[in-house]
Write an enzyme that holds these catalytic residues in place. Structure first.
Site, PDB file in Angstrom:
ATOM      1  N   ARG A  90       0.814  -1.224   0.000  1.00 25.78           N
ATOM      2  CA  ARG A  90       0.000   0.000   0.000  1.00 25.78           C
ATOM      3  C   ARG A  90       0.840   1.263   0.000  1.00 25.78           C
ATOM      4  O   ARG A  90       0.400   2.305  -0.480  1.00 25.78           O
ATOM      5  CB  ARG A  90      -0.902   0.024   1.242  1.00 25.78           C
ATOM      6  N   SER A 128      -7.170  -4.459   7.608  1.00 29.53           N
ATOM      7  CA  SER A 128      -8.081  -5.231   8.463  1.00 29.53           C
ATOM      8  C   SER A 128      -8.153  -4.600   9.852  1.00 29.53           C
ATOM      9  O   SER A 128      -9.231  -4.526  10.452  1.00 29.53           O
ATOM     10  CB  SER A 128      -7.599  -6.674   8.584  1.00 29.53           C
TER      11      SER A 128
END
Ligand code: PNS
Length: 165
Positions: A90, A128
């Site tokens: 990311r 998450s």
């Protein structure tokens, strides 16, 4: 046959993970989304719940399946006859961590290649952990996960909140 493993904790799978799967699925004949079974990490969802959520999320892909592993990733790759590991990246922090893991895995298994997949920008802030934190505080996480996962998160967040009052 071109096989790859996409390993992770997937507690739970997010649309960021699914973006990585969508990018690489066309490149392989078989892609295994491999969930690390590590109870000491105290996940929100047990192994079967995480596998169920993944299976629901990838049901459109006939050649993508979910599996569990414990122990070293390199041992799982050896025993499954897989030489390619996929990891989403990311940002630069991920890249730094992923480089070390990829190099360690390569040191342990000469033939193992790690493929880094840049996450699409719209998911670059999604993890998450953050999704669980937002769910825990009653926030709307429906943009970041599948409906199945959103329901599971809401149910688990409600259960955890009740336990703490
Ligand atoms: O989703 P995550 O938590 O970023 O995934 C990390 C994972 C599961 C890929 C990594 O911790 C792993 O491969 N663990 C298995 C144990 C292992 O092989 N450790 C050495 C890695 S260099």
């Amino acid at each position: 046959m071109r096989k790859a493993v996409y390993p992770g904790t997937f507690d739970p799978i997010t649309l960021g993970h699914l973006d990585v799967i969508a990018q690489v699925a066309p490149l392989f004949d078989e892609l295994v989304v491999a969930v690390l079974h590590n109870p000491s990490k105290r996940p929100w969802f047990d192994l079967d719940e995480r596998l169920d959520m993944i299976r629901d999320a990838v049901r459109a892909y006939s050649h993508v399946r979910a599996d569990a592993f414990s122990g070293l990733l390199v041992d799982y790759c050896r025993s499954s006859g897989v030489q390619c590991v996929v990891r989403g990246v990311r940002n630069h922090v991920d890249l730094q961590n992923e480089m070390a893991m990829a190099q360690m895995n390569r040191a342990l298994h000469d033939d193992l290649v790690t493929v880094f997949v840049p996450t699409s920008p719209e998911w670059s802030f999604v993890s998450s952990s953050l999704v669980k934190d937002v769910a825990m505080h009653g926030g709307d996480i429906s943009r970041f996960v599948t409906p199945h996962v959103a329901n599971a998160l809401a149910a688990r967040a409600g259960g955890l909140a009740n336990r703490h009052v």
